[in-house]
Design an enzyme around this catalytic site. Sequence first.
Site, PDB file in Angstrom:
ATOM      1  N   LYS A 400       0.776  -0.977   0.010  1.00  0.00           N
ATOM      2  CA  LYS A 400      -0.372   0.340  -0.049  1.00  0.00           C
ATOM      3  C   LYS A 400       1.177   1.043   0.024  1.00  0.00           C
ATOM      4  O   LYS A 400       0.802   2.518  -0.738  1.00  0.00           O
ATOM      5  CB  LYS A 400      -0.729   0.342   1.034  1.00  0.00           C
ATOM      6  CG  LYS A 400      -2.031  -1.557   1.061  1.00  0.00           C
ATOM      7  CD  LYS A 400      -2.875  -0.828   2.949  1.00  0.00           C
ATOM      8  CE  LYS A 400      -3.909  -1.763   2.280  1.00  0.00           C
ATOM      9  NZ  LYS A 400      -3.004  -3.423   2.852  1.00  0.00           N
ATOM     10  N   ASP A 418       5.900   0.608  11.149  1.00  0.00           N
ATOM     11  CA  ASP A 418       5.220  -0.218  11.783  1.00  0.00           C
ATOM     12  C   ASP A 418       5.672  -0.278  13.208  1.00  0.00           C
ATOM     13  O   ASP A 418       7.049  -0.111  13.158  1.00  0.00           O
ATOM     14  CB  ASP A 418       5.256  -1.680  10.583  1.00  0.00           C
ATOM     15  CG  ASP A 418       4.609  -2.555  10.892  1.00  0.00           C
ATOM     16  OD1 ASP A 418       4.009  -2.739  10.070  1.00  0.00           O
ATOM     17  OD2 ASP A 418       5.172  -3.322  12.072  1.00  0.00           O
ATOM     18  N   ASP A 445       5.234   2.779  17.827  1.00  0.00           N
ATOM     19  CA  ASP A 445       4.221   1.911  18.356  1.00  0.00           C
ATOM     20  C   ASP A 445       2.940   3.329  17.799  1.00  0.00           C
ATOM     21  O   ASP A 445       3.101   4.171  18.362  1.00  0.00           O
ATOM     22  CB  ASP A 445       4.157   1.485  19.544  1.00  0.00           C
ATOM     23  CG  ASP A 445       2.361   1.351  19.742  1.00  0.00           C
ATOM     24  OD1 ASP A 445       1.847   1.237  19.698  1.00  0.00           O
ATOM     25  OD2 ASP A 445       2.162   0.638  21.055  1.00  0.00           O
ATOM     26  N   CYS A 519      -8.886  -7.020   7.437  1.00  0.00           N
ATOM     27  CA  CYS A 519      -8.685  -8.253   6.609  1.00  0.00           C
ATOM     28  C   CYS A 519     -10.083  -8.739   7.160  1.00  0.00           C
ATOM     29  O   CYS A 519      -9.672 -10.482   6.959  1.00  0.00           O
ATOM     30  CB  CYS A 519      -7.445  -8.968   6.227  1.00  0.00           C
ATOM     31  SG  CYS A 519      -5.934  -9.601   7.088  1.00  0.00           S
TER      32      CYS A 519
END
Length: 657
Positions: A400, A418, A445, A519
């Site tokens: 993405k 991340d 975080d 997802c």
Amino acid sequence: MGRKLDPTRKEKRGPGRKARKQRGAEVELARFLPPEPETGKKKLSSHGRKRAAKRRLGAGSGPAGRRPLGGGRGGGGGREPTGQTARGRSGFSDGNSKWLAPAKAKKTQPKGNHVELSSDGEVEEGSWEMEEEEDGSSEEMVDDYGASSSEEEELLPIEKAALKQKSDREGLSEDDSEEEEEEEAEEASEQKMGQKEEEGPDLQLNLDVDEQFKLPTSEEIEKEDILFICDIPEPPDLHVIHQRIQGNMEVLQDFAVKREEGRSRQEYLALLRRDMAAYYSYSDFLLTKLMDIFPLPELINFLEANEVPRPVTIRTNTLKTRRRDLAQALINRGVNLDPLGKWSKTGLVIYDSTVPIGATPEYLAGHYMLQGASSLLPVMALAPQENERILDMCCAPGGKTSYIAQLMKNTGMILANDSSAERLRSVVGNLHRLGVTNAVVSNCDGRQFPKVLGGFDRVLLDAPCSGTGVISKDPAVKTNKDEKDILRCAHLQKELILSAIDSVNAASETGGYIVYCTCSITVEENEWVVDYALKKRNVRLVATGLDFGKEGFTRFKDRRFHPSLKSTRRFYPHTHNMDGFFIAKLKKFSNAIPQAQKDEEPAAEAAAPSAVPDTVMEPPPKKKKLEGSKADKEQKLPQPALKKKRSLQAQRRPLKA
């Protein structure tokens, strides 16, 4: 395939076709020859018997007189000689005329270089082969078994075997034919049984329509459970379970008419859930969740779609090539592909390939990225603009992020964040391979991100989830998820979405948008989280810009969500042939945090303590002491003031009795 006969059980029926007669064969041949009308006469050869039979047939067919024996073979017959007609020979008629017609003879040397004569002096069959003329008026010579001698050379081996089998069958006695019929019946039954075993699943479904479905008793269910758990002697038949699922579905669709008396709907649903869990290998918890989300017919389609992998899709990297050029290059390498759909200008779907898609020169050069079709949708909903500041809060593995850079044409700035340092390695590798130059990679975080950096124009949050939408990729989700896992993910997602909203600048001229996606297909991780964000921050839901997909839930069981959740989109594998996905787009209209929400935030974080596991809940931070110790304060005071203060304290101190 021929008949399978046991040679030990059958007696030898005689010599083979066109075999030379041997001594002692008359005894065997006598079983197959027709009875002779007169025993005193001389035995005739095979041709003699056929001529005699034709003479008898010719004598009974008409009143015409017999031709004299002196006519021989040179006379009339089936074919008329040159210069003569049938009318010219008045009174001539012979039943053997067709057989007596002249034919071109080709003499061939038989095997063994021997010629045998019959009792009447004629040459035996096999030493002469008669070739029929093109007009077909003359009849060919026929041997004992009714096979043409001239056609034998032209027949295929399988046709010769069929003719031999037919002749053998005609020569059998009645007892032998009955035995063969029994053997053929047994072979046919065995073949049918084999076909049933091979096509068992299809044939099992062809049940009688009038047969009514009945629930099994509790004893039968317990017995199946014991057999399945202990594997003694074998687990339940999956075909029977699938058949029972279909019968149960038919009853539930017309429950008032087809139900069994004295049985409730809950009993049918419990049996259906148990059978589907056994047939599709799902846990009872996850199957109960899915039954709450989907209607029963759609649930079967969803479970079946999870058993089939999704098609392989790639995204063209327009920073380096065009989709047309990439498609042509891959086709030249033996790849069968098509455009992904009208909704995507960069996607390609791969049907099959003679080369590994992840190791082609085009892939290594960064011309495309292996990416699922559903992963393209959140970036399309985000719609990044050039020269904007974008935050990808959970960016691994970088598909993405690179798509955002591609749409921004390597302008502006992208912060790819991340929390996993190991997963960031793949992000860095993909960004270098794809030629992305406007991205900054960070390892923080996401929940602490507004304090690290804020003021972004747009934020993409692909939150960690339970993965119930990608079961085809990870079948372990069927059994390793429970209620605690779902609620733990939901609690983390609520914290992340609040951090993402706080990281966006509502005063941005072009942005102020947040896209939240997962997802997963569970309501606790999707609509529940977005509804929580609507209550806690000054945001509202806007259209995603995707013209397909199902609307989100505004009510689920006993919960009622905000009506604007209709603008969210759900994607399912059985309807859109892509991974299960949820997408919501929010617009921030104020940077201020509502005061009422600010006071109630600690209580809201700790709401539903029974639902959120203790491992997730963190203790509130300890309040900082506003006042220091007395000794510290006294050290800061100057010496004269300190003496004055101590004297005043001594005066105020009460006297001891």
